[in-house]
Design a protein around this motif. Structure first.
Motif, PDB file in Angstrom:
ATOM      1  N   MET A 173      78.896  33.920  35.176  1.00  0.00           N
ATOM      2  CA  MET A 173      77.033  34.168  35.734  1.00  0.00           C
ATOM      3  C   MET A 173      76.089  33.592  35.031  1.00  0.00           C
ATOM      4  O   MET A 173      75.716  33.105  34.088  1.00  0.00           O
ATOM      5  N   ILE A 174      75.078  33.346  35.570  1.00  0.00           N
ATOM      6  CA  ILE A 174      73.879  32.796  34.475  1.00  0.00           C
ATOM      7  C   ILE A 174      73.154  33.633  34.468  1.00  0.00           C
ATOM      8  O   ILE A 174      72.154  34.560  35.691  1.00  0.00           O
ATOM      9  N   PHE A 175      72.387  33.956  33.554  1.00  0.00           N
ATOM     10  CA  PHE A 175      71.224  34.440  33.073  1.00  0.00           C
ATOM     11  C   PHE A 175      69.927  34.208  33.146  1.00  0.00           C
ATOM     12  O   PHE A 175      69.940  32.811  31.870  1.00  0.00           O
ATOM     13  N   VAL A 176      68.503  34.234  33.821  1.00  0.00           N
ATOM     14  CA  VAL A 176      67.787  33.650  33.124  1.00  0.00           C
ATOM     15  C   VAL A 176      66.436  34.603  33.222  1.00  0.00           C
ATOM     16  O   VAL A 176      66.016  35.854  33.916  1.00  0.00           O
ATOM     17  N   THR A 177      65.714  34.133  31.971  1.00  0.00           N
ATOM     18  CA  THR A 177      64.468  34.981  31.191  1.00  0.00           C
ATOM     19  C   THR A 177      63.365  34.540  31.632  1.00  0.00           C
ATOM     20  O   THR A 177      63.564  33.239  31.115  1.00  0.00           O
ATOM     21  N   VAL A 178      62.014  35.234  32.238  1.00  0.00           N
ATOM     22  CA  VAL A 178      60.995  34.377  31.673  1.00  0.00           C
ATOM     23  C   VAL A 178      60.140  34.955  30.289  1.00  0.00           C
ATOM     24  O   VAL A 178      58.755  34.782  30.428  1.00  0.00           O
ATOM     25  N   GLY A 179      60.382  36.134  30.167  1.00  0.00           N
ATOM     26  CA  GLY A 179      60.077  37.384  29.869  1.00  0.00           C
ATOM     27  C   GLY A 179      58.480  38.327  29.623  1.00  0.00           C
ATOM     28  O   GLY A 179      59.352  38.409  30.838  1.00  0.00           O
ATOM     29  N   THR A 180      57.501  38.609  29.118  1.00  0.00           N
ATOM     30  CA  THR A 180      56.493  38.903  29.414  1.00  0.00           C
ATOM     31  C   THR A 180      55.091  39.011  29.497  1.00  0.00           C
ATOM     32  O   THR A 180      54.520  39.898  30.060  1.00  0.00           O
ATOM     33  N   HIS A 181      55.487  37.526  29.383  1.00  0.00           N
ATOM     34  CA  HIS A 181      54.137  36.823  29.652  1.00  0.00           C
ATOM     35  C   HIS A 181      52.716  37.174  30.837  1.00  0.00           C
ATOM     36  O   HIS A 181      54.315  37.446  31.748  1.00  0.00           O
ATOM     37  N   GLU A 182      51.763  36.958  30.924  1.00  0.00           N
ATOM     38  CA  GLU A 182      51.497  38.070  32.078  1.00  0.00           C
ATOM     39  C   GLU A 182      51.386  36.897  33.626  1.00  0.00           C
ATOM     40  O   GLU A 182      50.415  37.400  34.752  1.00  0.00           O
ATOM     41  N   GLN A 183      51.470  35.297  32.830  1.00  0.00           N
ATOM     42  CA  GLN A 183      51.387  34.197  34.071  1.00  0.00           C
ATOM     43  C   GLN A 183      52.362  34.161  34.078  1.00  0.00           C
ATOM     44  O   GLN A 183      53.599  34.137  33.564  1.00  0.00           O
ATOM     45  N   PRO A 184      52.507  33.947  36.058  1.00  0.00           N
ATOM     46  CA  PRO A 184      53.987  33.662  36.572  1.00  0.00           C
ATOM     47  C   PRO A 184      54.385  32.749  36.358  1.00  0.00           C
ATOM     48  O   PRO A 184      53.715  32.037  35.360  1.00  0.00           O
ATOM     49  N   PHE A 185      55.893  32.388  36.083  1.00  0.00           N
ATOM     50  CA  PHE A 185      56.689  31.329  35.578  1.00  0.00           C
ATOM     51  C   PHE A 185      58.306  30.623  37.747  1.00  0.00           C
ATOM     52  O   PHE A 185      59.002  30.917  37.488  1.00  0.00           O
ATOM     53  N   ASN A 186      56.919  31.012  38.446  1.00  0.00           N
ATOM     54  CA  ASN A 186      57.471  30.687  39.779  1.00  0.00           C
ATOM     55  C   ASN A 186      58.464  29.379  39.700  1.00  0.00           C
ATOM     56  O   ASN A 186      59.316  29.556  40.109  1.00  0.00           O
ATOM     57  N   ARG A 187      57.592  28.524  39.195  1.00  0.00           N
ATOM     58  CA  ARG A 187      58.212  26.964  38.450  1.00  0.00           C
ATOM     59  C   ARG A 187      59.956  27.123  39.056  1.00  0.00           C
ATOM     60  O   ARG A 187      60.243  26.692  39.170  1.00  0.00           O
ATOM     61  N   LEU A 188      60.173  27.720  37.674  1.00  0.00           N
ATOM     62  CA  LEU A 188      61.444  28.437  37.381  1.00  0.00           C
ATOM     63  C   LEU A 188      62.370  28.969  38.468  1.00  0.00           C
ATOM     64  O   LEU A 188      63.677  28.671  38.708  1.00  0.00           O
ATOM     65  N   ILE A 189      61.763  30.228  38.748  1.00  0.00           N
ATOM     66  CA  ILE A 189      62.177  30.627  39.471  1.00  0.00           C
ATOM     67  C   ILE A 189      62.650  30.765  40.782  1.00  0.00           C
ATOM     68  O   ILE A 189      63.636  30.426  41.205  1.00  0.00           O
ATOM     69  N   ARG A 190      61.517  29.797  41.651  1.00  0.00           N
ATOM     70  CA  ARG A 190      61.595  28.994  42.184  1.00  0.00           C
ATOM     71  C   ARG A 190      63.248  28.089  42.679  1.00  0.00           C
ATOM     72  O   ARG A 190      63.779  27.907  43.421  1.00  0.00           O
ATOM     73  N   LYS A 191      63.002  26.832  41.646  1.00  0.00           N
ATOM     74  CA  LYS A 191      64.509  25.941  41.267  1.00  0.00           C
ATOM     75  C   LYS A 191      65.574  26.877  41.164  1.00  0.00           C
ATOM     76  O   LYS A 191      66.169  26.854  41.699  1.00  0.00           O
ATOM     77  N   ILE A 192      65.360  27.925  40.249  1.00  0.00           N
ATOM     78  CA  ILE A 192      67.054  28.642  40.491  1.00  0.00           C
ATOM     79  C   ILE A 192      67.201  29.205  41.527  1.00  0.00           C
ATOM     80  O   ILE A 192      68.054  29.360  41.989  1.00  0.00           O
ATOM     81  N   ASP A 193      66.342  29.934  42.334  1.00  0.00           N
ATOM     82  CA  ASP A 193      66.943  31.009  43.684  1.00  0.00           C
ATOM     83  C   ASP A 193      66.941  29.202  44.152  1.00  0.00           C
ATOM     84  O   ASP A 193      67.736  29.492  45.221  1.00  0.00           O
ATOM     85  N   ILE A 194      66.591  28.314  44.782  1.00  0.00           N
ATOM     86  CA  ILE A 194      66.947  27.401  45.559  1.00  0.00           C
ATOM     87  C   ILE A 194      68.410  26.456  45.755  1.00  0.00           C
ATOM     88  O   ILE A 194      68.849  26.544  46.114  1.00  0.00           O
ATOM     89  N   LEU A 195      67.971  26.066  44.167  1.00  0.00           N
ATOM     90  CA  LEU A 195      69.958  25.890  44.111  1.00  0.00           C
ATOM     91  C   LEU A 195      70.539  27.278  43.556  1.00  0.00           C
ATOM     92  O   LEU A 195      71.620  26.457  44.860  1.00  0.00           O
ATOM     93  N   LYS A 196      70.686  27.873  43.630  1.00  0.00           N
ATOM     94  CA  LYS A 196      71.632  29.082  44.568  1.00  0.00           C
ATOM     95  C   LYS A 196      71.762  29.498  45.833  1.00  0.00           C
ATOM     96  O   LYS A 196      73.029  28.711  46.597  1.00  0.00           O
ATOM     97  N   GLY A 197      70.909  28.972  46.714  1.00  0.00           N
ATOM     98  CA  GLY A 197      70.957  28.905  48.138  1.00  0.00           C
ATOM     99  C   GLY A 197      71.247  27.714  48.298  1.00  0.00           C
ATOM    100  O   GLY A 197      71.767  27.627  49.902  1.00  0.00           O
ATOM    101  N   GLN A 198      70.910  26.835  47.974  1.00  0.00           N
ATOM    102  CA  GLN A 198      71.633  25.047  48.635  1.00  0.00           C
ATOM    103  C   GLN A 198      73.531  25.448  47.755  1.00  0.00           C
ATOM    104  O   GLN A 198      74.048  24.338  48.498  1.00  0.00           O
ATOM    105  N   ASN A 199      73.872  26.504  47.553  1.00  0.00           N
ATOM    106  CA  ASN A 199      75.074  25.858  46.786  1.00  0.00           C
ATOM    107  C   ASN A 199      75.344  25.166  46.124  1.00  0.00           C
ATOM    108  O   ASN A 199      76.526  24.881  45.230  1.00  0.00           O
ATOM    109  N   LYS A 200      74.502  24.582  44.933  1.00  0.00           N
ATOM    110  CA  LYS A 200      74.801  24.044  43.850  1.00  0.00           C
ATOM    111  C   LYS A 200      74.916  24.779  42.429  1.00  0.00           C
ATOM    112  O   LYS A 200      76.059  24.791  41.952  1.00  0.00           O
ATOM    113  N   ILE A 201      74.465  26.179  42.722  1.00  0.00           N
ATOM    114  CA  ILE A 201      75.169  26.706  41.562  1.00  0.00           C
ATOM    115  C   ILE A 201      75.974  28.463  41.904  1.00  0.00           C
ATOM    116  O   ILE A 201      75.305  29.160  43.157  1.00  0.00           O
TER     117      ILE A 201
END
Length: 163
Positions: free
Chosen positions: A1-29
């Motif tokens: 399993m891969i665990f990803v955390t962006v913490g609790t800072h109030e600004q979004p970290f969409n760049r990281l989340i989107r990239k991980i989600d795309i890699l998972k959707g493409q079956n690269k992960i």
């Protein structure tokens, strides 16, 4: 399993989340992925997620994970180090409106320069290669000396803010 955390800072970290989600959707992960998304506005389509988790849940997810990916906040990557895991650290950057300044980027680069056991990834476009390397590395753990690490980290932080 891969665990990803962006913490609790109030600004979004969409760049990281989107990239991980795309890699998972493409079956690269191929591994299961759990993302703690915080205040991010991007909602994963291919990964399990939750906005916020307790400290005990985070510790459990890190323990279960073969790969830990964090933002550049020390409390997140130190937790992975405490459990003997070498984290992949993606610092939040001001130019993407992920933080108010680049302190995470500067801090992580300095730690890496000093030989601390973290893999710093500046661009999300390099993430797949680093994840792939970690998946095929026999030993994803490192042998730490927590006391020495904490002393050096404490001295580094004091030095950075006292100068």
């Amino acid at each position: 399993m891969i665990f990803v955390t962006v913490g609790t800072h109030e600004q979004p970290f969409n760049r990281l989340i989107r990239k991980i989600d795309i890699l998972k959707g493409q079956n690269k992960i191929m591994d299961d992925v759990f993302i703690q998304i915080g205040y991010s506005t991007y909602i994963p389509k291919h990964c399990q997620y939750k906005r916020f988790i307790s400290q005990s849940k985070m510790e459990c997810l890190i323990k279960m994970s073969t790969i830990v990916i964090t933002h550049g906040g020390p409390s997140s990557f130190i937790e992975a180090l405490k459990q003997g895991k070498m984290p992949i650290v993606i610092p939040r950057q001001k130019k993407f409106n992920e933080h108010v300044n680049n302190h995470q980027l500067l801090f992580c680069k300095e730690l890496q320069k000093r030989g601390f056991p973290i893999k710093v990834v500046i661009s999300e476009n390099d993430l797949y290669e680093v994840i792939n390397d970690m998946q095929y590395t026999e030993n994803k753990k490192f042998h730490s000396n927590n006391k020495r690490f904490n002393q050096e980290l404490d001295a580094l932080v004091k030095n950075m803010f006292n100068s």
